[in-house]
Enzyme design. Sequence first.
Site, PDB file in Angstrom:
ATOM      1  N   ASP A   8      15.137   7.137  70.366  1.00  0.00           N
ATOM      2  CA  ASP A   8      16.378   7.501  69.680  1.00  0.00           C
ATOM      3  C   ASP A   8      17.509   7.847  70.632  1.00  0.00           C
ATOM      4  OD1 ASP A   8      15.829   7.214  67.055  1.00  0.00           O
ATOM      5  OD2 ASP A   8      15.117   9.257  66.753  1.00  0.00           O
TER       6      ASP A   8
HETATM    7  C1  BGC Z   1      15.840  13.887  70.182  1.00  0.00           C
HETATM    8  C2  BGC Z   1      14.970  12.778  69.723  1.00  0.00           C
HETATM    9  C3  BGC Z   1      15.081  12.634  68.233  1.00  0.00           C
HETATM   10  C4  BGC Z   1      16.536  12.485  67.830  1.00  0.00           C
HETATM   11  C5  BGC Z   1      16.726  12.277  66.351  1.00  0.00           C
HETATM   12  C6  BGC Z   1      17.248  13.705  69.685  1.00  0.00           C
HETATM   13  O1  BGC Z   1      18.038  14.787  70.051  1.00  0.00           O
HETATM   14  O2  BGC Z   1      15.817  13.969  71.589  1.00  0.00           O
HETATM   15  O3  BGC Z   1      13.634  13.013  70.128  1.00  0.00           O
HETATM   16  O4  BGC Z   1      14.361  11.520  67.811  1.00  0.00           O
HETATM   17  O5  BGC Z   1      17.271  13.585  68.294  1.00  0.00           O
HETATM   18  O6  BGC Z   1      16.948  13.394  65.634  1.00  0.00           O
HETATM   19  C1  NOJ Z   2      11.445  11.787  67.738  1.00  0.00           C
HETATM   20  C2  NOJ Z   2      11.795  10.954  66.540  1.00  0.00           C
HETATM   21  O1  NOJ Z   2      11.298  11.567  65.375  1.00  0.00           O
HETATM   22  C3  NOJ Z   2      11.219   9.555  66.678  1.00  0.00           C
HETATM   23  O2  NOJ Z   2      11.615   8.756  65.591  1.00  0.00           O
HETATM   24  C4  NOJ Z   2      11.623   8.928  67.970  1.00  0.00           C
HETATM   25  O3  NOJ Z   2      10.961   7.693  68.079  1.00  0.00           O
HETATM   26  C5  NOJ Z   2      11.271   9.824  69.142  1.00  0.00           C
HETATM   27  N1  NOJ Z   2      11.833  11.127  68.955  1.00  0.00           N
HETATM   28  C6  NOJ Z   2      11.735   9.251  70.473  1.00  0.00           C
HETATM   29  O4  NOJ Z   2      13.109   9.360  70.634  1.00  0.00           O
END
Ligand code: BGC
Ligand code: NOJ
Length: 817
Positions: A487
């Site tokens: 993400d």
């Molecule tokens: C986090 C991710 C997460 C994303 C979506 C980011 O700040 O680092 O792990 O998937 O937010 O909410």
């Molecule tokens: C947490 C999110 O819930 C997931 O969808 C994503 O793949 C990982 N972070 C990696 O960014």
Amino acid sequence: MRFGHFDDRKREYVITQPNTPLPWINYLGCESYFGLISNTAGGYSFYRDARLRRLTRYRYNNAPFDFGGRYLYLRDNDTGKFWSPSWQPTRTKLDKYECRHGMGYTLIGSSCHQIEAQTCYFVPMGETLEIWKFQVTNRRKKPARLSVFSSIEFCLWDAQDDATNFQRNFSTGQVEIVDGVIYHKTEYRERRNHFAYFACSEKLAGFDTQRDTFLGAYRSWDNPAAVEQGKSFDSVAHGWAPLGSHHVKVNLKPGETKEIIFVLGYHENPVDKKFDPPDSQTINKKTVQPVIAKYLDCQNVAAAFQTLRENWDGLLGVYQVQSPDVHANRMVNIWNAYQCMATFNMSRSASFYESGIGRGLGFRDSNQDLLGFVQMVPARARERILDIAATQLKSGGAFHQYQPLTKRGNNDIGSGFNDDPHWLILGVAAYLKETGDWSILDEPVQFENEPGSEQPLYEHLRCSFNYTLERIGPHGLPLIGRADWNDCLNLNCFSDTPGQSFQTTTNKDGTTAESVFIAGLFVMAGKELAAIAKRRRQNTEAERCLAETAKMEKVIYRHGWDGDWFIRAYDDFSKPIGSKVCKEGKIFIESQGMCIMAGIGLKDGKAKLALDSVNQHLATKHGIVLQQPAFTKYYIEMGEISSYPPGYKENAGIFCHNNPWIIISETMVGNGNRAFDYYTRINPSARENIGELHRCEPYVFAQMIAGRDAPTHGEAKNSWLTGTAAWTYFTITQWILGIRTDYDGLRVDPVIPAKWKGFTVTRRFRGNTYAIEVKNPKGKQRGVKKLLVNGKEIAGNLLPVRPPQSKPIQVEAVLEG
Ligand code: BGC
Ligand code: NOJ
């Protein structure tokens, strides 16, 4: 250093000191009513949706971290001394303290001033309520005159609004107190037909429902005025902050025990039967009274607790292993499966790291969660798949998240995460392999939750696959969109404005940046779709899928291979990310794992080469970091990944979720030693001894462990709600132990450490129980050469599906290498 120990026989983790480095929590409820509970009885409860139907209030980011919860107070009415039997909120020194987190229940016991107390918190199966069974024993030589005070703070339902809209909310709170039951009915007068109730099995000496009266001005939960004076105020909340507090007086002879039951619940009335009498404003309680009466009875509570335990016996009984490794055994047999239930129910919504306000159920997250859940309650997995698929867009893309209560896609986040659709194929494949229920593919499912748009689920899978084909970039690789699985790899974002969401800001047209990871995922999902199509006798479709995946494999070889590992992506300038030519972020974990899991590089040694590169550049003793070298500054063209200080989260943290991809890849190249070693590095039970460094619960996986670039290397964060739960469970059960579901049966293909002499697994699968013994007399890591089923040798390593038998099917597998 440890803060407790495992009790595997009882399936409990026993915490022996209350001030754990972080709140060590558990979940109550596994159907529709849920609660989070910490080792000091902190946490909150909600019905179905952590944001929209919050029963009790919680204040975030507090000091202490864990503050607010299901608090009881004990008061010695002879001395006026009072304390909390769960340590918080008074934090009075306890002579004994023990918290046992079990499967769907938490027991907190303590002793203070020779008064012993134990509270068992749980949610009965099939109910929308929680029980606190409180037992208090006088261990003194003389009689004890005690008071018990309960306390919870009601949330005015929408947790977001509750935390912000004070000008309204300070005036809306309403309660009723009838026969000792406190009913919280804010907004019941208008558009809600649900209320909360808090009941107690004993005759009350008093009650309170107005927070500020109970606590007193400028006082807090550690010394409420009512508790200090030993007398409730019988306050009735009008606006402000409604709470529920009962006061019970208990006189105990030496050695005597008293049991008190508190019930906190959620109830809905039919809209036309909300009030009683109908033209009044009084809650119709006739519908809820029988439920309250039932659970204020000790015997019914005991029976409900027994049912809960038996339910978990059944759920966990699907897969049980006895291997030479105690950490693997307890995670597989107990805790990892249990964590998979939590991630299935919560997605990433409500934990001590997820506020329960922000995120609903994630499209990709929930599909992946199925990998670790589907074997437990296939019917719920089926329902979930159909719900998720109904949020798919007509383009084949997907709402990134949806709200569990409405089951509708969340417009705030929208779509455009170009990996999303493929996880649906993988989730459905896992379901088909577990159940053989091919009828799911013919279920009519809406697109974008729009009535009339129904298509068979199978068509949704085809749309998912085609979505990528319609979004190919300059190198022939899939366009990344807002981000792929990572993400934080926001290649079309280019944000220079503080506070902008990296996930939803798009300043580029998105026609250039590509993802090698999605390419690998496309190949993996495409092969599954081909296998599904073939079994539906749609051979042309199967061939089309395979032709497209073969084409994509070629592109990966051409533009996704960097010499010693797979490239990660191409940015908006078409420059590679995750390549030797990069200054930082030369090698990433995700494309190695995903491409190899898709089968790429297995024949020509590239997979092994990539895995050796991972071992050399990314593996640490605490797990495998996401990329190296870490980004030392913010790169506008990369997005959020470079916003984190080096070593945390996606910027070279050990993002545990993707470690299993490497572990599976290692099993695919037959490296059982390395696969199990990597698994053990992130296994929380194996990290129990380094509790003061790890800090999170030793019984569940955490999303992240700080990477080698961080000053706190080895420190875990964001426990419980992470894709790590499903992926580690899937990896250890199906790829290392190798008892793997397949469309046409159960495969036996272990890839284990050479030093293991063998192991046994019992697996319930499509109506049969398989008692499998794997022998490894020659110290091999892989290679079932001989498979005996009920004493008869069969060819290959697939146990075909059989009509259900009453006796377990005995299977013996010998590894010959
Ligand atoms: C986090 C991710 C997460 C994303 C979506 C980011 O700040 O680092 O792990 O998937 O937010 O909410
Ligand atoms: C947490 C999110 O819930 C997931 O969808 C994503 O793949 C990982 N972070 C990696 O960014």
